[in-house]
Design a protein around this motif. Structure first.
Motif, PDB file in Angstrom:
ATOM      1  N   UNK A 109       0.839  -1.313  -0.207  1.00  0.00           N
ATOM      2  CA  UNK A 109       0.117   0.185   0.202  1.00  0.00           C
ATOM      3  C   UNK A 109       0.558   0.940  -0.294  1.00  0.00           C
ATOM      4  N   UNK A 110       0.013   2.120   0.004  1.00  0.00           N
ATOM      5  CA  UNK A 110       1.038   3.765   0.514  1.00  0.00           C
ATOM      6  C   UNK A 110       1.730   3.711   1.719  1.00  0.00           C
TER       7      UNK A 110
ATOM      8  N   UNK B  87     -12.185  -0.726   6.457  1.00  0.00           N
ATOM      9  CA  UNK B  87     -13.491  -0.551   6.549  1.00  0.00           C
ATOM     10  C   UNK B  87     -13.350  -1.814   5.290  1.00  0.00           C
ATOM     11  N   UNK B  88     -12.372  -2.472   4.438  1.00  0.00           N
ATOM     12  CA  UNK B  88     -12.307  -3.593   3.478  1.00  0.00           C
ATOM     13  C   UNK B  88     -12.997  -4.482   4.287  1.00  0.00           C
TER      14      UNK B  88
ATOM     15  N   UNK C 288      -9.991   1.075  -3.944  1.00  0.00           N
ATOM     16  CA  UNK C 288      -8.923   1.232  -4.291  1.00  0.00           C
ATOM     17  C   UNK C 288      -9.576   1.099  -5.562  1.00  0.00           C
ATOM     18  N   UNK C 289      -9.745   1.411  -6.413  1.00  0.00           N
ATOM     19  CA  UNK C 289     -10.641   0.345  -8.145  1.00  0.00           C
ATOM     20  C   UNK C 289      -9.557   0.752  -9.099  1.00  0.00           C
ATOM     21  N   UNK C 290      -9.317   0.078  -9.646  1.00  0.00           N
ATOM     22  CA  UNK C 290      -8.596   0.413 -10.908  1.00  0.00           C
ATOM     23  C   UNK C 290      -7.921  -1.214 -12.304  1.00  0.00           C
TER      24      UNK C 290
ATOM     25  N   UNK D 126      -2.182  -7.073  -7.637  1.00  0.00           N
ATOM     26  CA  UNK D 126      -2.840  -7.143  -6.114  1.00  0.00           C
ATOM     27  C   UNK D 126      -4.175  -8.050  -6.552  1.00  0.00           C
ATOM     28  N   UNK D 127      -4.344  -8.613  -6.966  1.00  0.00           N
ATOM     29  CA  UNK D 127      -5.551  -9.491  -6.865  1.00  0.00           C
ATOM     30  C   UNK D 127      -6.091  -8.554  -6.791  1.00  0.00           C
ATOM     31  N   UNK D 128      -6.494  -7.234  -7.468  1.00  0.00           N
ATOM     32  CA  UNK D 128      -7.811  -6.596  -7.242  1.00  0.00           C
ATOM     33  C   UNK D 128      -8.249  -5.604  -5.771  1.00  0.00           C
ATOM     34  N   UNK D 129      -7.096  -6.356  -4.672  1.00  0.00           N
ATOM     35  CA  UNK D 129      -7.318  -6.203  -3.672  1.00  0.00           C
ATOM     36  C   UNK D 129      -6.659  -4.061  -3.568  1.00  0.00           C
ATOM     37  N   UNK D 130      -5.595  -4.043  -4.053  1.00  0.00           N
ATOM     38  CA  UNK D 130      -5.235  -2.721  -4.278  1.00  0.00           C
ATOM     39  C   UNK D 130      -4.731  -2.101  -5.671  1.00  0.00           C
TER      40      UNK D 130
END
Ligand code: PMP
Length: 396
Positions: free
Chosen positions: A98-99, A110-111, A250-252, A256-260
């Motif tokens: 993550x950042x 939140x997740x 975060x979506x994009x 990372x498996x769609x989790x980040x």
């Protein structure tokens, strides 16, 4: 040993006094500062170690999503870094980059709540969390979640209180292993084991930022930050067990498996991994530095130690009658860097310090000292000299 001797030789008062008025750039401060300044604010951020800087500089620049060789090399760097962090944690499971821990904590809170909201809406946390947990909790309350916050000062056995606060409707328990203001420890192994024994479906999240490489960390989800252990700023990690289900925040592009989603910062990740590998066992050193500091402060009647049940690398104390910022800037004039010991904003008592049992008066005068492996007993002696002079100058 030889590094320690040469550092001590250079740490002449003369050199330090000569350097008082020389304006150095940030780069010069970082890399030559150790020759004259005494940096005791490592819980805020720790100087990047040579290994981390080298790893970042020599890292392949490819995008790990690219299919060519550079991308594959970048992907290899990331997967090695995951192994290194898992090994340090002593765990099997998954690592997501993550950042920073602010994002890891947001993702954890939140997740988890988003993933589990159909099952329940009760969350247990503490009143001493970092804002990156405390603020998401407030947002969840606004959304209708029930958030129970426990204050350590109200309990003899805080770990037991956390364990007892969890019930079958609780979907998340989130607490920090080591508090950033006083170093207060909550034994995550005991809490995790007991809670999972009784309520295996309750997800346990630990903010492991100040505890990583210092105390054992046990949870379903653990937040980590590189710059507190001599990595670079702007990268953190979230550990989770394979079974723990989280929804992304975060979506994009689905990295990372769609989790980040988002291109992984390979250079920062390589530096994080190098810093983890280079981090030695400092328990004896920290114990010695704390002992010397506490021993010296105990001789000053104006000083109260605020750190209780705390790690050895963080010492929080109050100097009666001298406000935190006054002491901080007085010490800074001597090239000694500490932090104000309470996250309170002017005139307002920090709920965190209050929950740790520190009075408003003491919180106003609190100083936080946090060590790293480069600090020496001489640094502690210089700090104590500075505090004594500060008391003489400012206390009426
Ligand atoms: N949690 C704790 C306990 C911290 O001390 C910090 C940093 N002050 C954070 C989370 C946030 O870490 P980062 O700077 O990587 O966002």
């Amino acid at each position: 040993m030889s590094i320690e001797i040469s550092a001590a030789v250079f740490k002449f008062d003369v050199l330090r006094y000569l350097c008082y008025n020389i304006k150095l750039s940030n780069y010069e401060r970082t890399y030559f500062g150790a020759l004259y300044m005494i940096y005791l604010d490592n819980a805020a951020t720790a100087k990047p170690c040579a290994e981390a800087v080298k790893a970042a500089a020599s890292c392949a620049f490819g995008n790990p999503s690219s299919l060519h060789g550079l991308g594959i090399e970048a992907e290899r760097v990331i997967s090695e870094a995951k192994k290194t962090i898992l090994k340090k944690l002593g765990k099997e499971g998954e690592i997501y980059f993550t950042s920073g821990a602010t994002e890891s904590n947001n993702l954890a809170v939140f997740g988890t709540s988003n993933a589990l909201k159909r099952r329940g809406n009760r969350i247990v946390t503490t009143a001493i969390e970092h804002p990156s947990v405390a603020e998401p909790m407030k947002r969840l309350e606004e959304q209708g979640f029930e958030v129970v916050r426990l204050s350590p000062c109200k309990y003899e056995d805080f770990e037991q209180a956390l364990i007892d606060a969890v019930d079958e409707d609780t979907i998340l328990l989130s607490f920090m292993a080591v508090n950033n203001e006083t170093g207060f420890i909550t034994d995550s192994k005991r809490v995790y084991n007991e809670v999972k024994k009784k309520f295996p479906r309750c997800v346990v999240h630990v903010d492991g930022v100040q505890g990583f490489c210092k105390v054992p960390l046990h949870a379903d989800i653990i937040s980590l930050s590189a710059h507190k252990i001599h990595g670079l700023k702007g990268v953190g990690a979230l550990y989770k067990t394979k079974e723990t289900r989280l929804l992304p925040i975060v979506y994009g592009g689905g990295q990372q498996g769609g989790l980040r989603s988002g291109t992984e910062p390979v250079e920062l990740i390589a530096a994080f991994s190098a810093a983890v590998k280079a981090y030695p066992d400092l328990s004896e050193k920290f114990a010695l530095l704390k002992e010397k500091l506490v021993e010296a402060l105990a001789k000053l009647p104006q000083v109260t130690i605020n750190s209780r049940h705390a790690v050895d690398n963080i010492v929080n104390f109050s100097v009666a009658g001298v406000r935190s910022e006054i002491m901080l800037h007085f010490l800074e004039e001597r090239e000694i860097y500490v932090s104000s010991g309470s996250a309170c904003s002017r005139g307002k008592v920090s709920p965190v310090t209050a929950a740790l049992g520190i009075s408003a008066k003491d919180a106003d005068c609190a100083v936080r000292v946090s060590f790293c492996g480069e600090n020496t007993v001489q640094d502690v002696e210089k700090l104590v000299e500075g505090i004594k002079d500060g008391i003489k100058r400012f206390r009426r």
